[in-house]
Design a protein around this motif. Structure first.
Motif: not given
Length: 401
Positions: A64-69, A74-76, A78-87, A388-394
């Motif tokens: 968030y800080k380094q790439f100025k999201l 940032a919300v998306v 966070l959701i992706i990073l938390l995904y593995p903790f759920y079914p 993140i890759i797609l976000l930075l490219i677009f």
């Protein structure tokens, strides 16, 4: 998020500190079982949940800080990073290595970002330490510090001979060597054998074995190896889990391997090999497992040489399966090559991070496909990286995104 522990056959083998398990999670489980007794699993779920959330926060905050999201990005993330903790993964609840390796992986990347995009070079120590802990928990990430070293090399190539640059690169390069020594030392202390965790080639030989034919057994010169793989072949052949039993496409053949990998690898090659050395050759318990690994390492080139084309086809089908399709794999490869050229010309924050993440995705996919079958359990670590890759490219094309 539920709090019930989920047990699997792997849980038992980690608790037993079996020689074919990496030391990280085995030690972790033993410590918790020692301090918390019968209720250890509940405390492990709690620890893995808290540690995982801390790691998610750390990485999300750094990106968030380094790439100025902005907020929605940032919300998306966070959701992706938390995904593995759920079914269906439930990594915090599973009493298995992913509950520890995923947070360690995120922390490795978080401190790699600090190393690459801030002036505090001491972060290399955090990258090194967390990389060691990660690799001792899941060996598939052994090359992580080398990828960081490559990006740091591009960043610092104009002052390559400076003391700071040389120290940072040296620490990163020797980290896998030190990890290997720690792994060997652990097995020497516990199992009385100075060896790396003996399960890599047992896994890796499964694909060349899968595409093998009965006549290939004649190319195995060592009589012990031939006896082991004859028994393994006869068992797998009787179950019709070999590629020769499927006359359709390579994808259909791979599906057999994908669906029955544990039966081919663990229940056939590994079990038959151990039984041969332990019961027939009367070797001790740990030596038997080590010799299975040695046998697989020796025989693997034979099977590949005898079935090179079939092996290459099934391997890349395995890789593509992990990417969901060949198109996705090719797109990531193109992005990696594009960002590599860009970074060679001019090191920029966004393109260098795209290169870093794409290398992590590709290297993990190639290693997983080499060692076993491409399942979500081994590939979920980099889901956030694709976003993140797609976000930075677009974002380069659409400034207001």
């Amino acid at each position: 998020m539920a709090y019930e522990p989920i047990f699997s056959p792997d849980t038992t083998t980690y608790l037993q500190m079996q020689i074919y398990r990496f030391p990280g999670y085995s030690i972790f489980l033993r410590v918790f079982s020692k301090f918390f007794g019968e209720n250890y699993a509940v405390f492990i779920v709690l620890f893995q949940g808290v540690f995982g959330c801390f790691a998610v926060h750390k990485l999300a905050q750094n990106i968030y800080k380094q790439f100025k999201l902005n907020v929605w990005q940032a919300v998306v993330l966070l959701i992706i990073l938390l995904y593995p903790f759920y079914p269906s993964l439930w990594i915090a609840n599973n009493i298995c290595s992913e509950g520890l390796s995923y947070p360690l992986y995120l922390l490795c990347i978080a401190y790699a970002i600090k190393l690459l995009y801030t002036n505090n070079k001491r972060n290399v120590l955090f990258v090194s330490v967390f990389s060691i802990l990660l690799s001792l928990t899941r060996g598939q990430f052994i090359i992580f510090p080398l990828i960081v070293a490559l990006i740091y090399f591009f960043k610092s190539r104009r002052k390559l001979l400076s003391k700071t640059t040389l120290i940072v690169l040296t620490i990163l390069v020797i980290t896998p060597v030190f990890t290997n020594l720690l792994d060997r030392s652990y097995h020497k202390l516990l199992h009385k054998h100075f060896v790396t965790t003996p399960f890599s080639y047992v896994n890796a030989i499964t694909q060349p074995f899968f595409v093998s034919k009965e006549k290939d057994l004649k190319a195995i010169n060592n009589k012990d190896y031939k006896a082991i793989f004859t028994k393994a072949y006869n068992r797998v052949d009787s179950l019709q889990y070999l590629a020769s039993h499927e006359n359709k496409s390579c994808s259909e053949k791979y599906k057999i391997l994908h669906d029955h990998f544990p039966q081919i690898c663990n229940s056939s090659i590994h079990e038959q090999g151990f039984n041969y050395y332990y019961f027939y050759k009367k070797q001790d318990y740990f030596t038997s497992y080590i010799n299975v690994e040695i046998a697989c390492k020796a025989v693997m080139p034979v099977y590949i040489q005898q079935n090179l084309k079939s092996y290459i086809l099934i391997y890349f089908t395995n890789v593509f399966y992990g990417f969901k399709s060949p198109i996705n794999a090719i797109l990531i490869l193109i992005i990696c090559l594009w960002s590599f050229v860009k970074v060679l010309k001019d090191y920029k924050r966004d393109t260098s991070f795209i290169l870093f993440l794409s290398l992590l995705i590709i290297s993990n996919a190639l290693i997983v496909a080499f060692a076993c079958h491409s399942i979500q359990r081994y590939l979920f670590y980099n889901y956030f990286a694709i976003f993140i890759i797609l976000l930075l490219i677009f974002r380069r094309k659409f400034k207001n995104l």
